[in-house]
Design a protein around this motif. Structure first.
Motif, PDB file in Angstrom:
ATOM      1  N   VAL A 237       0.744  -1.189  -0.064  1.00 33.00           N
ATOM      2  CA  VAL A 237       0.037  -0.061  -0.025  1.00 33.00           C
ATOM      3  C   VAL A 237       0.948   1.346   0.053  1.00 33.00           C
ATOM      4  O   VAL A 237       1.905   1.072   0.437  1.00 33.00           O
ATOM      5  CB  VAL A 237      -1.044   0.028   1.268  1.00 33.00           C
ATOM      6  CG1 VAL A 237      -1.859  -1.154   1.082  1.00 33.00           C
ATOM      7  CG2 VAL A 237      -0.175   0.009   2.434  1.00 33.00           C
ATOM      8  N   SER A 238       0.379   2.024  -0.319  1.00 31.49           N
ATOM      9  CA  SER A 238       1.055   3.453  -0.532  1.00 31.49           C
ATOM     10  C   SER A 238       0.147   4.822  -0.487  1.00 31.49           C
ATOM     11  O   SER A 238      -1.042   4.581  -0.664  1.00 31.49           O
ATOM     12  CB  SER A 238       1.614   3.851  -1.919  1.00 31.49           C
ATOM     13  OG  SER A 238       2.659   2.684  -2.217  1.00 31.49           O
ATOM     14  N   ARG A 239       0.822   5.749   0.302  1.00 31.64           N
ATOM     15  CA  ARG A 239      -0.013   7.324   0.524  1.00 31.64           C
ATOM     16  C   ARG A 239       1.075   8.435   0.731  1.00 31.64           C
ATOM     17  O   ARG A 239       2.288   7.890   0.964  1.00 31.64           O
ATOM     18  CB  ARG A 239      -0.897   7.000   1.625  1.00 31.64           C
ATOM     19  CG  ARG A 239       0.012   6.949   2.916  1.00 31.64           C
ATOM     20  CD  ARG A 239      -0.835   6.582   4.115  1.00 31.64           C
ATOM     21  NE  ARG A 239      -0.199   6.619   5.374  1.00 31.64           N
ATOM     22  CZ  ARG A 239      -0.612   6.068   6.631  1.00 31.64           C
ATOM     23  NH1 ARG A 239      -1.975   5.817   6.743  1.00 31.64           N
ATOM     24  NH2 ARG A 239       0.210   5.853   7.465  1.00 31.64           N
ATOM     25  N   GLU A 240       0.635   9.598   0.297  1.00 36.59           N
ATOM     26  CA  GLU A 240       1.468  10.695   0.694  1.00 36.59           C
ATOM     27  C   GLU A 240       1.534  10.878   2.155  1.00 36.59           C
ATOM     28  O   GLU A 240       0.434  11.046   2.628  1.00 36.59           O
ATOM     29  CB  GLU A 240       0.879  11.717  -0.267  1.00 36.59           C
ATOM     30  CG  GLU A 240       1.108  11.436  -1.618  1.00 36.59           C
ATOM     31  CD  GLU A 240       0.681  12.709  -2.446  1.00 36.59           C
ATOM     32  OE1 GLU A 240      -0.203  13.461  -1.852  1.00 36.59           O
ATOM     33  OE2 GLU A 240       1.376  12.870  -3.523  1.00 36.59           O
ATOM     34  N   GLU A 241       2.726  11.174   2.571  1.00 31.02           N
ATOM     35  CA  GLU A 241       2.786  11.584   4.067  1.00 31.02           C
ATOM     36  C   GLU A 241       3.746  12.841   4.092  1.00 31.02           C
ATOM     37  O   GLU A 241       4.548  13.110   3.165  1.00 31.02           O
ATOM     38  CB  GLU A 241       3.301  10.459   4.722  1.00 31.02           C
ATOM     39  CG  GLU A 241       2.557   9.305   5.065  1.00 31.02           C
ATOM     40  CD  GLU A 241       3.043   8.108   5.638  1.00 31.02           C
ATOM     41  OE1 GLU A 241       4.354   8.396   6.316  1.00 31.02           O
ATOM     42  OE2 GLU A 241       2.305   7.117   5.938  1.00 31.02           O
ATOM     43  N   LYS A 242       3.620  13.741   5.178  1.00 30.68           N
ATOM     44  CA  LYS A 242       4.341  14.833   5.269  1.00 30.68           C
ATOM     45  C   LYS A 242       5.844  14.547   5.817  1.00 30.68           C
ATOM     46  O   LYS A 242       5.906  13.620   6.652  1.00 30.68           O
ATOM     47  CB  LYS A 242       3.631  15.829   6.365  1.00 30.68           C
ATOM     48  CG  LYS A 242       2.612  16.455   5.779  1.00 30.68           C
ATOM     49  CD  LYS A 242       2.162  17.560   6.891  1.00 30.68           C
ATOM     50  CE  LYS A 242       0.727  18.202   6.253  1.00 30.68           C
ATOM     51  NZ  LYS A 242       0.217  19.269   7.457  1.00 30.68           N
ATOM     52  N   LEU A 253       5.522  10.002  -1.096  1.00 33.84           N
ATOM     53  CA  LEU A 253       4.931   8.804  -1.233  1.00 33.84           C
ATOM     54  C   LEU A 253       5.757   7.812  -0.619  1.00 33.84           C
ATOM     55  O   LEU A 253       6.852   7.590  -0.831  1.00 33.84           O
ATOM     56  CB  LEU A 253       4.878   8.575  -2.985  1.00 33.84           C
ATOM     57  CG  LEU A 253       3.882   7.332  -3.058  1.00 33.84           C
ATOM     58  CD1 LEU A 253       2.445   7.572  -2.695  1.00 33.84           C
ATOM     59  CD2 LEU A 253       4.132   6.802  -4.428  1.00 33.84           C
ATOM     60  N   LYS A 254       5.014   7.129   0.436  1.00 35.49           N
ATOM     61  CA  LYS A 254       5.530   6.138   1.338  1.00 35.49           C
ATOM     62  C   LYS A 254       4.719   4.960   1.324  1.00 35.49           C
ATOM     63  O   LYS A 254       3.547   4.937   0.739  1.00 35.49           O
ATOM     64  CB  LYS A 254       5.396   6.694   2.677  1.00 35.49           C
ATOM     65  CG  LYS A 254       6.106   8.112   3.304  1.00 35.49           C
ATOM     66  CD  LYS A 254       7.542   7.414   3.188  1.00 35.49           C
ATOM     67  CE  LYS A 254       8.420   8.647   3.911  1.00 35.49           C
ATOM     68  NZ  LYS A 254       9.850   8.379   3.783  1.00 35.49           N
ATOM     69  N   SER A 255       5.651   3.903   1.054  1.00 36.68           N
ATOM     70  CA  SER A 255       4.887   2.598   0.702  1.00 36.68           C
ATOM     71  C   SER A 255       5.089   1.900   2.107  1.00 36.68           C
ATOM     72  O   SER A 255       6.045   1.773   2.826  1.00 36.68           O
ATOM     73  CB  SER A 255       5.620   1.819  -0.265  1.00 36.68           C
ATOM     74  OG  SER A 255       5.242   2.474  -1.375  1.00 36.68           O
ATOM     75  N   TYR A 256       4.231   0.678   2.409  1.00 40.29           N
ATOM     76  CA  TYR A 256       4.377  -0.230   3.446  1.00 40.29           C
ATOM     77  C   TYR A 256       3.676  -1.617   3.095  1.00 40.29           C
ATOM     78  O   TYR A 256       2.914  -1.700   1.932  1.00 40.29           O
ATOM     79  CB  TYR A 256       3.013   0.359   4.543  1.00 40.29           C
ATOM     80  CG  TYR A 256       3.482   1.740   5.155  1.00 40.29           C
ATOM     81  CD1 TYR A 256       4.248   1.819   6.541  1.00 40.29           C
ATOM     82  CD2 TYR A 256       3.056   2.822   4.412  1.00 40.29           C
ATOM     83  CE1 TYR A 256       4.607   3.015   7.021  1.00 40.29           C
ATOM     84  CE2 TYR A 256       3.271   3.865   5.027  1.00 40.29           C
ATOM     85  CZ  TYR A 256       4.075   3.727   6.314  1.00 40.29           C
ATOM     86  OH  TYR A 256       4.200   5.360   6.772  1.00 40.29           O
ATOM     87  N   ASP A 257       4.099  -2.427   3.762  1.00 43.61           N
ATOM     88  CA  ASP A 257       3.496  -3.887   3.312  1.00 43.61           C
ATOM     89  C   ASP A 257       2.455  -4.144   4.514  1.00 43.61           C
ATOM     90  O   ASP A 257       2.934  -3.842   5.894  1.00 43.61           O
ATOM     91  CB  ASP A 257       4.619  -4.898   3.554  1.00 43.61           C
ATOM     92  CG  ASP A 257       5.485  -5.226   2.608  1.00 43.61           C
ATOM     93  OD1 ASP A 257       5.059  -4.896   1.473  1.00 43.61           O
ATOM     94  OD2 ASP A 257       6.618  -5.606   2.607  1.00 43.61           O
ATOM     95  N   VAL A 267       8.367   0.147   3.964  1.00 37.96           N
ATOM     96  CA  VAL A 267       9.129  -0.406   2.831  1.00 37.96           C
ATOM     97  C   VAL A 267      10.347   0.661   2.361  1.00 37.96           C
ATOM     98  O   VAL A 267       9.826   1.719   2.209  1.00 37.96           O
ATOM     99  CB  VAL A 267       8.363  -0.783   1.662  1.00 37.96           C
ATOM    100  CG1 VAL A 267       9.287  -1.171   0.396  1.00 37.96           C
ATOM    101  CG2 VAL A 267       7.219  -1.672   1.957  1.00 37.96           C
ATOM    102  N   ASP A 268      11.409   0.041   2.665  1.00 39.81           N
ATOM    103  CA  ASP A 268      12.567   0.929   2.598  1.00 39.81           C
ATOM    104  C   ASP A 268      12.800   1.458   1.076  1.00 39.81           C
ATOM    105  O   ASP A 268      12.483   0.699   0.051  1.00 39.81           O
ATOM    106  CB  ASP A 268      13.764   0.485   2.767  1.00 39.81           C
ATOM    107  CG  ASP A 268      13.970   0.209   4.440  1.00 39.81           C
ATOM    108  OD1 ASP A 268      13.439   0.986   5.218  1.00 39.81           O
ATOM    109  OD2 ASP A 268      14.426  -0.799   4.890  1.00 39.81           O
TER     110      ASP A 268
END
Length: 268
Positions: A237-242, A253-257, A267-268
């Motif tokens: 999953v991905s979303r924009e974060e400050k 944009l930051k991604s996560y498992d 996710v690095d």
């Protein structure tokens, strides 16, 4: 060349094996346990699915007529179908009407070749829980194995059942129902997926995604710009974060498992 009786004896001795289709000079026949048990006499032949296999002895340039062969190598259901699917759980989807210009009409037969759902639908598919999804005049309904409308209503779109829950759509949007047709949650969704590994992707407005459980509750709220289906218990999953960059607050944009437990791992 073995007799039919020899073939049946081998079939009982090696029940875990199946007949295999072979091709020779553009015609098809069957092998069993490496033995050639039929000459290549069929214009088309599908593999056996359970006790029956769809075959054709008469193909023209534009179409074939299919029947079903049993494992004693006799034509159990005479060739009369323009399209013939594999049997699953004792039933097969077929069409006996012309398919020119997409005019096929589909129904469902049993292993005796009798229609249990008449060939009057633009599409038919298995839905699980003993249901069929049938389309007529761009409307979908859930039918029983005897062709009975199980819910007394039609839908603009309809998906397969998973653990007693299915996604359907009306003009208001997508929502989830149980096997009685009852809506199991409040509100509607712009987009939904099928359930994969017990979780469905859903987007209320079409811009942000979350993950729904079969009971209608959220595994993860719809906050993601991108969300993949689960595979082996994990989704990306991905979303924009400050973030702070050079003393300024910017969006990145930051991604996560995401795991089916609800756990998030960056996710690095």
């Amino acid at each position: 060349f073995p007799s039919h009786e020899d073939v049946l004896k081998k079939d009982s001795l090696f029940s875990e094996r199946d007949y295999v289709v072979y091709e020779e000079y553009g015609k098809y026949g069957f092998l069993f346990d490496s033995l050639r048990i039929t000459e290549p006499i069929y214009d088309e032949a599908l593999s056996f699915s359970g006790r029956l296999a769809a075959v054709s002895l008469s193909c023209t340039k534009n179409s074939c007529l299919y029947g079903y062969l049993n494992k004693s190598l006799q034509m159990q259901i005479n060739p009369r179908f323009i399209e013939a699917d594999d049997f699953m759980n004792g039933f097969a989807i077929v069409s006996d009407s012309s398919c020119i210009n997409g005019a096929c009409k589909y129904g469902v037969i049993n292993e005796d070749g009798q229609y249990v759902i008449l060939p009057e639908y633009e599409s038919v598919s298995q839905s699980g829980h003993g249901f069929w999804i049938a389309e007529k005049s761009k409307k979908f309904q859930y039918l029983s194995h005897t062709g009975i409308d199980l819910m007394g209503k039609t839908f603009r779109k309809a998906r397969k059942f998973y653990k007693g829950i299915a996604a359907v759509a009306q003009d208001s949007g997508w929502y989830f129902i149980d096997t009685t047709g009852r809506k199991i949650h409040d509100g509607y969704f712009t987009l939904v997926s099928d359930f994969v590994e017990g979780v469905a992707q859903a987007s209320p407005q079409g811009n942000l995604w979350g993950y729904l459980l079969p009971n209608g509750s959220w595994l993860n709220e719809p906050v993601w710009l991108a969300a993949t289906p689960f595979e082996n218990g994990r989704a990306r999953v991905s979303r924009e974060e400050k973030v702070m960059k050079k003393g300024k607050e910017v969006y990145e944009l930051k991604s996560y498992d995401l795991f089916t437990s609800g756990k998030l791992v960056p996710v690095d």
